[in-house]
Scaffold this motif. Structure first.
Motif, PDB file in Angstrom:
ATOM      1  N   UNK A 105      42.393  38.413  33.269  1.00 14.28           N
ATOM      2  CA  UNK A 105      41.852  38.546  34.621  1.00 14.28           C
ATOM      3  C   UNK A 105      41.505  40.018  34.804  1.00 14.28           C
ATOM      4  N   UNK A 106      40.214  40.293  35.012  1.00 14.87           N
ATOM      5  CA  UNK A 106      39.774  41.682  35.111  1.00 14.87           C
ATOM      6  C   UNK A 106      39.779  42.156  36.548  1.00 14.87           C
ATOM      7  N   UNK A 107      40.170  43.404  36.747  1.00 17.26           N
ATOM      8  CA  UNK A 107      40.077  43.996  38.088  1.00 17.26           C
ATOM      9  C   UNK A 107      40.066  45.507  37.969  1.00 17.26           C
TER      10      UNK A 107
ATOM     11  N   UNK B 108      38.142  37.287  38.000  1.00 18.85           N
ATOM     12  CA  UNK B 108      38.037  38.681  38.429  1.00 18.85           C
ATOM     13  C   UNK B 108      38.748  38.881  39.766  1.00 18.85           C
ATOM     14  N   UNK B 109      39.635  39.857  39.806  1.00 17.46           N
ATOM     15  CA  UNK B 109      40.291  40.182  41.076  1.00 17.46           C
ATOM     16  C   UNK B 109      39.536  41.316  41.763  1.00 17.46           C
ATOM     17  N   UNK B 110      39.567  41.255  43.089  1.00 20.99           N
ATOM     18  CA  UNK B 110      38.890  42.245  43.919  1.00 20.99           C
ATOM     19  C   UNK B 110      39.932  42.855  44.848  1.00 20.99           C
ATOM     20  N   UNK B 111      40.118  44.166  44.757  1.00 22.36           N
ATOM     21  CA  UNK B 111      41.177  44.805  45.541  1.00 22.36           C
ATOM     22  C   UNK B 111      40.660  45.600  46.703  1.00 22.36           C
ATOM     23  N   UNK B 112      40.491  46.899  46.468  1.00 21.82           N
ATOM     24  CA  UNK B 112      40.189  47.835  47.549  1.00 21.82           C
ATOM     25  C   UNK B 112      38.957  47.454  48.362  1.00 21.82           C
ATOM     26  N   UNK B 113      37.998  46.763  47.732  1.00 24.32           N
ATOM     27  CA  UNK B 113      36.773  46.397  48.462  1.00 24.32           C
ATOM     28  C   UNK B 113      37.086  45.601  49.732  1.00 24.32           C
ATOM     29  N   UNK B 114      38.181  44.808  49.689  1.00 20.48           N
ATOM     30  CA  UNK B 114      38.563  44.036  50.880  1.00 20.48           C
ATOM     31  C   UNK B 114      38.984  44.927  52.044  1.00 20.48           C
TER      32      UNK B 114
ATOM     33  N   UNK C  60      46.887  37.728  31.075  1.00 18.44           N
ATOM     34  CA  UNK C  60      47.153  39.093  31.531  1.00 18.44           C
ATOM     35  C   UNK C  60      46.122  39.441  32.604  1.00 18.44           C
ATOM     36  N   UNK C  61      46.523  40.293  33.542  1.00 21.46           N
ATOM     37  CA  UNK C  61      45.557  40.805  34.509  1.00 21.46           C
ATOM     38  C   UNK C  61      45.610  42.323  34.443  1.00 21.46           C
ATOM     39  N   UNK C  62      44.438  42.949  34.581  1.00 20.48           N
ATOM     40  CA  UNK C  62      44.350  44.388  34.484  1.00 20.48           C
ATOM     41  C   UNK C  62      43.008  44.834  35.048  1.00 20.48           C
ATOM     42  N   UNK C  63      43.020  46.057  35.660  1.00 17.12           N
ATOM     43  CA  UNK C  63      44.086  47.048  35.616  1.00 17.12           C
ATOM     44  C   UNK C  63      44.736  47.217  36.986  1.00 17.12           C
ATOM     45  N   UNK C  64      46.011  47.595  36.976  1.00 12.23           N
ATOM     46  CA  UNK C  64      46.621  48.113  38.193  1.00 12.23           C
ATOM     47  C   UNK C  64      46.003  49.498  38.430  1.00 12.23           C
ATOM     48  N   UNK C  65      46.477  50.209  39.431  1.00 11.66           N
ATOM     49  CA  UNK C  65      45.842  51.478  39.793  1.00 11.66           C
ATOM     50  C   UNK C  65      46.187  52.594  38.810  1.00 11.66           C
ATOM     51  N   UNK C  66      45.294  53.586  38.779  1.00 14.37           N
ATOM     52  CA  UNK C  66      45.507  54.779  37.938  1.00 14.37           C
ATOM     53  C   UNK C  66      46.217  55.835  38.768  1.00 14.37           C
TER      54      UNK C  66
ATOM     55  N   UNK D 204      41.862  24.813  37.653  1.00 13.09           N
ATOM     56  CA  UNK D 204      40.443  25.045  37.914  1.00 13.09           C
ATOM     57  C   UNK D 204      40.280  25.893  39.177  1.00 13.09           C
ATOM     58  N   UNK D 205      39.435  26.912  39.064  1.00 12.75           N
ATOM     59  CA  UNK D 205      39.053  27.716  40.224  1.00 12.75           C
ATOM     60  C   UNK D 205      37.607  27.372  40.572  1.00 12.75           C
ATOM     61  N   UNK D 206      37.307  27.217  41.847  1.00  9.35           N
ATOM     62  CA  UNK D 206      35.931  26.915  42.255  1.00  9.35           C
ATOM     63  C   UNK D 206      34.978  28.048  41.890  1.00  9.35           C
ATOM     64  N   UNK D 207      35.524  29.244  41.830  1.00  5.35           N
ATOM     65  CA  UNK D 207      34.730  30.409  41.389  1.00  5.35           C
ATOM     66  C   UNK D 207      35.724  31.454  40.883  1.00  5.35           C
ATOM     67  N   UNK D 208      35.247  32.464  40.158  1.00  7.89           N
ATOM     68  CA  UNK D 208      36.181  33.400  39.513  1.00  7.89           C
ATOM     69  C   UNK D 208      36.689  34.518  40.421  1.00  7.89           C
ATOM     70  N   UNK D 209      36.385  34.465  41.732  1.00  6.87           N
ATOM     71  CA  UNK D 209      36.701  35.596  42.614  1.00  6.87           C
ATOM     72  C   UNK D 209      38.079  35.437  43.257  1.00  6.87           C
ATOM     73  N   UNK D 210      38.930  36.454  43.049  1.00  5.59           N
ATOM     74  CA  UNK D 210      40.329  36.410  43.482  1.00  5.59           C
ATOM     75  C   UNK D 210      40.686  37.728  44.176  1.00  5.59           C
ATOM     76  N   UNK D 211      40.880  37.741  45.497  1.00  3.82           N
ATOM     77  CA  UNK D 211      41.386  38.964  46.123  1.00  3.82           C
ATOM     78  C   UNK D 211      42.707  39.382  45.479  1.00  3.82           C
ATOM     79  N   UNK D 212      42.833  40.671  45.224  1.00  2.00           N
ATOM     80  CA  UNK D 212      43.989  41.180  44.485  1.00  2.00           C
ATOM     81  C   UNK D 212      45.177  41.423  45.413  1.00  2.00           C
TER      82      UNK D 212
END
Lengths: 243, 294
Positions: free
Chosen positions: B241-243, B263-269, B189-195, B12-20
């Motif tokens: 897992x979307x990112x 949902x993962x959050x990357x560059x925004x951090x 699965x988690x996606x996407x890595x960088x282009x 269980x996650x308290x919320x869906x937000x996951x720093x990438x």
């Protein structure tokens, strides 16, 4: 001082030479030390731009920057009254406790600015401060008078000999000094390490992602392992740099 | 209080937000700025079997609405991560954490995953078969369904925790890769890595990045990421897992609408260290605004 995201209001923004600008901003500069930097969010750009602190005190921050690309070109267009979002204070800064009684400050081009607050604090502590400022040409010289006004012994060099002593900062080193603080392009810093007879601290420049240690975008190899220019730096001790 | 919790592979996650991974270190730089226990979890810096310096600098370049990076998996190696980084992480984060793993051979992946699998705080293994910035490994496993399946199967055989395979967008058909790793036993699965992308320095006429190419992230990639999350979520039964460019609470909801479980959050951090905290705080309001039920 914890890193914080603060809003600053531009007080002045003016060119000092063809490409070097001085911006003063009003905002919270509590705890900002010489040699640290701020990361500036600019409208329409994704990454913040890391700019060294030139001066900070009494709620005023001075940034001196060179227009070298999209971000700094945009900074030069910003008017008085514009509000900028800054992340600060970032980086380790210079350790002034190592200065001794007669420290030497060596600045090259747009590496000069972080030495200003350094000189100011060293003078306030009663140190006998020598400063050597290196530029390419006479037209590029800035802040010579500011360092003199602090009571520093100032020598200027230009690569083409159009102003001051012809040559580089390493051609104008004084005979005696207790320690040194340097900032400038990498070839200058390398020459400084080879020409100085004491230890010292040098501030490096690097393209950064975050500015606070998260992305590993600015890592350099040192004698003490891998170090992030933004977090363990930008100031490094002479002996830990690998050339 | 709005319930934002989600289930990710049985945890269980308290919320869906996951720093990438790669955008949050081991958490403690951010823990100085806010209590990172508000996060669902986070994926820590990509770990390899041996220590890696990564690529020469410059490793970072600005792009329109985003950035390129070619860090090249700098990390101290799995043994030091376990001995030095995870104890520090544990002090500031008190929930299951996601361990991101990269490798240059199937044996590498298995070696590193086996060790991290034994760490109590590791909740999920995120197997990165999609790093575009290393040679002879990383993405080469993520661009071929058979190779992707082989890594997944080998890791699954030696580990107990849920395995989430991180996919590359630099492929013709991401759905075929997702289906292959699902068939090989992946739990998610988690996606996407960088282009993959580039920038050139106009003064030198050379690439800005010392590595030449790098990985594009940030808002510029968000629509591409959404499209791929939607395609994959419609093709597999395991959680997605979307990112990719997620910057706001609305972006998170859009990823969930496309079929993501979390949902993962990357560059925004990197541009705003408080980004994930703000997203979590903004989620209830955004859900109300658009008429979403918790």
């Amino acid at each position: 001082m914890t890193i914080h995201d603060s809003r600053f209001t531009i007080l002045t923004n003016r060119p000092m030479t063809a490409a070097v600008w001085e911006m003063t901003l009003a905002g919270d500069v509590t705890g900002v030390r010489p040699g640290q930097f701020v990361n500036v969010r600019l409208p329409g750009l994704y990454l913040r731009r890391p700019i060294s602190v030139c001066d900070a005190g009494n709620g005023v921050l001075t940034l001196v920057y060179k227009t070298v690309g999209t971000g700094t070109d945009l900074m030069a267009t910003l008017p008085k009254g514009a509000v900028l979002d800054l992340l600060l204070p970032l980086g380790n800064g210079y350790d002034l406790t190592a200065a001794g009684e007669s420290p030497l400050l060596l600045g090259g081009g747009v590496g000069v600015p972080p030495l200003y607050l350094t000189a100011k604090q060293l003078r306030a502590a009663g140190k006998d401060v020598s400063v050597v400022l290196g530029f390419n040409t006479k037209d590029e010289i800035f802040y010579e008078d500011r360092f003199r006004a602090l009571g520093c012994r100032v020598t200027v060099t230009t690569a083409d000999g159009s102003g001051g002593i012809k040559g580089f900062v390493t051609d104008a080193l004084p005979d005696a000094y207790s320690y040194f603080y340097a900032c400038g392009p990498l070839p200058m810093l390398k020459a400084v390490c080879g020409s100085t007879h004491t230890s010292g601290q040098l501030s490096l420049e690097e393209r950064m992602g975050c500015g606070f240690g998260a992305c590993m975008g600015c890592t350099h190899k040192t004698t003490a392992g891998y170090k992030r220019v933004c977090k363990e730096g930008p100031v490094f001790i002479k002996e830990e740099l690998l050339w | 209080m709005v319930d934002l919790s989600v289930d990710l592979c049985g945890i269980r996650l308290d919320n869906p937000v996951i720093p990438a991974s790669g955008c949050f270190g081991y958490g403690y730089e951010f823990a100085e700025l806010y209590d990172i226990n508000v996060l669902g979890t986070f994926s820590f810096k990509g770990t390899t079997r041996e220590l890696r310096f990564g690529n020469p600098t410059p490793r970072i370049a600005e792009t329109p609405a985003g950035m390129l990076n070619a860090v090249g998996l700098q990390n101290p190696g799995v043994d030091k991560v376990i001995a030095e980084e995870l104890p520090k992480l544990k002090k500031v984060f008190h929930k299951p954490v996601m361990a991101n793993v990269s490798g240059f051979s199937i044996e590498d992946y298995v070696y590193t995953c086996e060790r991290l699998d034994k760490e109590a705080q590791v909740g999920w293994l995120e197997v990165n078969i999609s790093c575009p910035n290393v040679h002879g490994g990383g993405m080469s496993f993520g661009t071929d369904p058979a190779q992707a399946a082989a890594v997944t199967k080998a890791v699954k055989e030696k580990t107990t925790k849920p395995v989430i395979v991180k996919l590359s967008p630099n492929v013709t058909d991401i759905v075929s890769i997702a289906k292959a790793v699902e068939a090989a036993g992946a739990d998610g699965v988690s996606l996407i890595n960088t282009l993959m992308g580039m920038r050139f320095d106009l003064r030198t006429k050379k690439p800005i990045l010392a590595n030449g190419t790098g990985g594009l992230s940030g808002p510029a990639v968000f629509p591409v990421a959404l499209r791929m999350v939607w395609q994959v979520a419609n093709a597999v039964k395991i959680p997605v897992v979307g990112m990719g460019g997620v910057t706001t609470a609305e972006n998170v909801l859009e990823m969930l609408a496309a079929g993501a479980t979390a949902v993962e959050v990357g560059a925004a951090n990197l541009t705003d260290p408080f980004a994930c905290k703000k997203i979590i705080e903004d989620l209830p309001g955004a859900m109300r605004k658009y008429g979403w039920q918790a």
